[in-house]
Motif scaffolding. Structure first.
Motif, PDB file in Angstrom:
ATOM      1  N   THR A  67       0.857  -1.200   0.000  1.00 42.19           N
ATOM      2  CA  THR A  67       0.000   0.000   0.000  1.00 42.19           C
ATOM      3  C   THR A  67       0.885   1.240   0.000  1.00 42.19           C
ATOM      4  N   PRO A  68       1.543   1.510  -1.137  1.00 48.35           N
ATOM      5  CA  PRO A  68       2.596   2.531  -1.177  1.00 48.35           C
ATOM      6  C   PRO A  68       2.044   3.941  -1.340  1.00 48.35           C
ATOM      7  N   ASP A  69       1.524   4.512  -0.253  1.00 51.16           N
ATOM      8  CA  ASP A  69       1.035   5.886  -0.368  1.00 51.16           C
ATOM      9  C   ASP A  69       2.222   6.839  -0.493  1.00 51.16           C
ATOM     10  N   ASP A  70       1.915   8.102  -0.698  1.00 53.04           N
ATOM     11  CA  ASP A  70       2.955   9.078  -1.012  1.00 53.04           C
ATOM     12  C   ASP A  70       4.017   9.135   0.078  1.00 53.04           C
ATOM     13  N   ALA A  99      -0.080  -5.111 -11.978  1.00 50.32           N
ATOM     14  CA  ALA A  99      -1.519  -4.830 -11.965  1.00 50.32           C
ATOM     15  C   ALA A  99      -1.789  -3.331 -11.871  1.00 50.32           C
ATOM     16  N   LEU A 100      -0.866  -2.593 -11.276  1.00 45.44           N
ATOM     17  CA  LEU A 100      -1.088  -1.164 -11.036  1.00 45.44           C
ATOM     18  C   LEU A 100       0.141  -0.386 -11.503  1.00 45.44           C
ATOM     19  N   THR A 101      -0.089   0.658 -12.278  1.00 49.69           N
ATOM     20  CA  THR A 101       0.988   1.360 -12.975  1.00 49.69           C
ATOM     21  C   THR A 101       1.924   2.103 -12.021  1.00 49.69           C
ATOM     22  N   LEU A 102       1.328   2.804 -11.051  1.00 53.22           N
ATOM     23  CA  LEU A 102       2.141   3.647 -10.173  1.00 53.22           C
ATOM     24  C   LEU A 102       3.223   2.837  -9.479  1.00 53.22           C
ATOM     25  N   ARG A 103       2.832   1.706  -8.911  1.00 57.20           N
ATOM     26  CA  ARG A 103       3.813   0.929  -8.159  1.00 57.20           C
ATOM     27  C   ARG A 103       4.776   0.178  -9.074  1.00 57.20           C
ATOM     28  N   GLY A 137      -3.941  -7.884  -9.451  1.00 58.67           N
ATOM     29  CA  GLY A 137      -3.607  -7.468  -8.105  1.00 58.67           C
ATOM     30  C   GLY A 137      -2.519  -8.335  -7.526  1.00 58.67           C
TER      31      GLY A 137
ATOM     32  N   LEU B  18     -12.955 -10.423  -7.230  1.00 57.84           N
ATOM     33  CA  LEU B  18     -11.928  -9.482  -6.769  1.00 57.84           C
ATOM     34  C   LEU B  18     -12.630  -8.327  -6.071  1.00 57.84           C
ATOM     35  N   VAL B  43      -8.298  -7.069  -2.532  1.00 64.20           N
ATOM     36  CA  VAL B  43      -7.191  -6.176  -2.880  1.00 64.20           C
ATOM     37  C   VAL B  43      -7.451  -4.860  -2.160  1.00 64.20           C
ATOM     38  N   MET B  44      -6.564  -4.528  -1.216  1.00 64.82           N
ATOM     39  CA  MET B  44      -6.785  -3.369  -0.360  1.00 64.82           C
ATOM     40  C   MET B  44      -6.107  -2.149  -0.978  1.00 64.82           C
ATOM     41  N   ASP B  46      -5.658   1.384  -1.846  1.00 64.72           N
ATOM     42  CA  ASP B  46      -6.215   2.646  -1.361  1.00 64.72           C
ATOM     43  C   ASP B  46      -5.300   3.839  -1.590  1.00 64.72           C
ATOM     44  N   VAL B  47      -4.387   3.711  -2.552  1.00 63.73           N
ATOM     45  CA  VAL B  47      -3.467   4.808  -2.825  1.00 63.73           C
ATOM     46  C   VAL B  47      -4.026   5.644  -3.980  1.00 63.73           C
ATOM     47  N   GLU B  50      -3.863   4.854  -7.801  1.00 65.39           N
ATOM     48  CA  GLU B  50      -4.044   3.416  -8.025  1.00 65.39           C
ATOM     49  C   GLU B  50      -5.508   3.013  -7.833  1.00 65.39           C
ATOM     50  N   GLU B  53      -7.538   3.201 -10.877  1.00 64.20           N
ATOM     51  CA  GLU B  53      -7.105   2.269 -11.928  1.00 64.20           C
ATOM     52  C   GLU B  53      -7.677   0.880 -11.671  1.00 64.20           C
ATOM     53  N   LEU B  54      -7.792   0.524 -10.403  1.00 63.49           N
ATOM     54  CA  LEU B  54      -8.251  -0.825 -10.078  1.00 63.49           C
ATOM     55  C   LEU B  54      -9.776  -0.967 -10.132  1.00 63.49           C
ATOM     56  N   GLU B  71      -5.344  11.424   2.421  1.00 59.93           N
ATOM     57  CA  GLU B  71      -4.966  10.652   1.241  1.00 59.93           C
ATOM     58  C   GLU B  71      -6.023   9.571   0.941  1.00 59.93           C
TER      59      GLU B  71
END
Lengths: 257, 257, 257
Positions: A67-70, A99-103, A137, B18, B43-44, B46-47, B50, B53-54, B71
C-alpha cells in the motif's frame, strides 16, 4: 542445502537481527509477529525522516509495496538509499506490480538502489522484468517456471537473488539456483502469507549471504506451514498456528528435510 | 430467501470475485482475512492514482470510513467515481458518521456517486440521513427500528439497498425488505465485526443483485458467528474461529436456516 | 493496592469508557481488541480535524508514537491539546523515543500538554528524560531500575505518573510509588504487548485517578498474561488467549494477587 539452512536459523535465533520493515498496512501486524516468532527484532519504521536514520543501524531492511502511499514511497526511497550506502542488505517485495501502474514504475525506480533479494510471485516478477500482464492485483496467476526468463533477466541486470513463490519455489542467484518444495496451500488463504515470507528472507539475509538466506527462509516457511496445517484447521486457526510453528521449528527439523 | 443466499454463497466461492477495499487501518487485516475465508480475493488498494485504476477491473468495491485521512479520502473519491462510471457495484460503510463532522460531510458527498448498498448501524444510518445524534463514535446506541424512517429516506433518495446491523438486521431495497435473525453478540467484542460484514456484502453483491447479495452476506455472517461461538469461547478465540467458520459454513447449512 | 485495582476493573467493565487512541498501524487492531476484551469502547480516531473533535467527549486518550507520520503527528497535537483543555485524562506512550530523533523531539514537545500518565520501557523513559541512548528501536535494553533517576525527573517536571515496564514494573507518581510483579515473558514475543498496555492504562485512568489506574492496568495485564501462558503455548496462540484472558480475569482474581 538444508544443513546450511539449519545453521542460518540458529544464527537468526542467537543473533536476534534488527529487521526494519516498510510494509503495507494490511499485513504490518502479522509480519511483525512472524519476525518475532522466528527470532528476529522487527522495527516497522516507515516515517520519512526516520526511515533513513534507522536503515544504517538495521541488520536488514524489507521494502514491501503493498500500500505505497505518497509518504511511504518517500520513506522507501530514503531507506533503500541509506541501506545501499551503509551496505545494509535489503529485500524488495514488489506486491501487486504489473496490476497497477504507479507501483510498477516505482518498483523499477527502486531497482537502481540494488536490492540484495527480490521476492514475489511469478506475475509480479514477470511484470518487474517488463514481461506479462501482472495478474489481477496480488494473485499469482502464472506458474513459477513461466517466470524463468524474467528471473534470469533480473538477476543479470541487478545482481540480486530473485525468489519466486509458488507450489514449488524457485530461487536464483548470480552463481546458482535452488528449488524449495513442500509448504501448505492454506498459506494462500491468509493475507500476508507472501509478505511475511519477504520479512523472514530479510531476517535470514541479515545473518548470511543473500542466496543461502533466501533459501533458508523459504525452507523455514515450508516447514512451519506444514506444522501449522496438521489436523483439521481452518484459515483463522492456521494463521495463529503458523506463528507458533515459526517459533517451534527446530534446526534438526530443518536439517532433515 | 435462504435458498437464494445458498446459491449466492456458491457463486462467490466458485467465482472468487476481486473485492477492492478502501478501509480503515484498524480492521484492514481482519477484513482481508474474512474475504479470503469467505472465498473472495481481496485487494486493499487505497493509494490515490491506483484506486481509480483498479476499480473498473474489480468485481466490487467497498468504501469504509473508519479512518479517513486526507490521502484515503482522495482515493475514496476517485475509486467511487471510477466504480460508478464502470458500473462496478460498490458498498458504502459510513463508520462513525454522526459522531464526527468531517466524515459525516464526506459520506454525504459520496452518496452522489450512488452506492449500490449502504451498510451501517442504526446510529450511523440515521446520521447519514440527517437524523439523530450519531451515537458516540462507532457504537450502536439506537435500535434497528429507530432507523426505519432514515432507511426509507436513504432508499428513496439514492436507490441503494440499505442494511442496518443490530440484534435483528434490517435490509431494505427499492422493491422489498428482509430481516436477518441469529448471529452472536461476541461479534460486538471483536473490532471490525461490522466492517468485515461490509466487505462480505461487497463480495456477495459482486455475484448477485444488491438486495439478494446484502441478505446473503448477513445470513452467512449470522451462520458463521453462531458456529464460532459454540462452546466456551472468549473474544480472542471467537475472532479466530469466525474466520474458520466463514470458510466452513456450507451452502446446505445456509439453505436450512 | 490489589483491592483498589479490583474496584477499578469493576468500574471499567460497568462504565465502558470511550478510549480514543492515536496509535501506530502495527498494533492498532490488537489494541482495539484488547480494549474491547477488557471492557472499554475503543475509538481509533486519528484524522486531523476529527481527533480534536472527539477528545473532549472521550473518557480518556492514548497517544502512542509507534509510526508517527506527518498526518498522525498533526492529529496527536490537536487531540492532546483538546484533551488538556477539556481535562480528558491522557496517556503518552513514547514508543521508540531515543532511537529516532524525529519522534524524540516530538515526544518532548507533547510533554508540554501534560499527559496524566507516561508509559514506556526503561530505554524510552530514559531518553524522554534526556538520558541514555534509547536502545535499538523498541527494545527494552535497560533494566527498570536504570530508569529511576529519569522517572523521578519526569515526575517532578511534568506532574505525570510514570510507568516503566519490565520484568518488574515500576510506577511512580507525585505522591507514591508501586511495583507490579508477575506477568509472562511471552508478552515480549507479541508485537504490541507494551502498546496495548498503554491503552489499558488509558481505560483505567478513565475511571480512577492516574496513579491507581496505572497500577490497576499493570496488575490486570500481569494476571491476564499469566492466564494466557498456561500450558504449552506458542506466541501466536498466546496472543489470542491473552485477549480471552483480559475478558476472563475476575475482580476476585485481581484482589487476591
Amino acid at each position: 542445502m538444508t544443513d546450511a539452512s539449519a545453521r542460518i536459523l540458529q544464527s537468526l535465533r542467537e543473533g536476534v537481527p534488527l529487521v526494519q520493515c516498510i510494509i503495507n498496512a494490511v499485513v504490518i501486524n502479522y509480519t511483525a509477529n512472524a519476525l518475532l516468532a522466528a527470532g528476529a527484532a522487527p522495527v516497522m519504521a516507515d516515517v520519512p525522516g526516520e526511515a533513513a536514520e534507522l536503515a544504517p543501524n538495521a541488520s536488514a531492511l524489507l521494502i514491501n509495496l503493498g500500500t505505497p502511499d505518497d509518504e511511504q514511497r518517500r520513506a522507501m526511497r530514503e531507506a533503500a538509499s541509506a541501506a545501499h550506502d551503509a551496505q545494509t542488505p535489503w529485500v524488495l517485495d514488489p506486491v501487486g506490480v504489473g496490476a497497477l501502474t504507479l507501483r510498477t514504475d516505482f518498483a523499477r525506480e527502486l531497482l537502481r538502489l540494488r536490492p540484495d533479494v527480490i521476492r514475489g510471485n511469478a506475475s509480479e516478477i514477470r511484470a518487474l522484468a517488463g514481461e506479462g500482464s501482472g495478474g489481477r492485483g496480488v494473485d499469482a496467476t502464472d506458474g513459477v517456471e513461466a517466470a524463468r526468463s524474467a528471473v534470469e533477466r533480473l538477476v543479470a541486470e541487478t545482481g540480486a537473488v530473485v525468489a519466486v513463490s509458488g507450489p514449488v519455489d524457485l530461487i536464483v542467484g548470480p552463481t546458482g539456483e535452488a528449488r524449495v518444495t513442500g509448504g501448505d496451500a492454506l498459506l494462500t488463504r491468509v493475507t500476508g502469507g507472501g509478505c511475511s515470507l519477504g520479512a523472514i528472507v530479510a531476517a535470514a539475509v541479515a545473518v548470511s549471504d543473500p542466496f543461502a538466506g533466501a533459501v533458508a527462509a523459504h525452507e523455514l516457511y515450508a516447514a512451519a506451514s506444514e506444522r501449522a496445517a496438521q489436523g483439521d484447521v481452518g484459515p483463522g486457526t492456521f494463521a495463529v498456528r503458523f506463528l507458533d510453528a515459526l517459533d517451534a521449528v527446530t534446526t534438526a527439523e530443518l536439517a532433515s528435510r
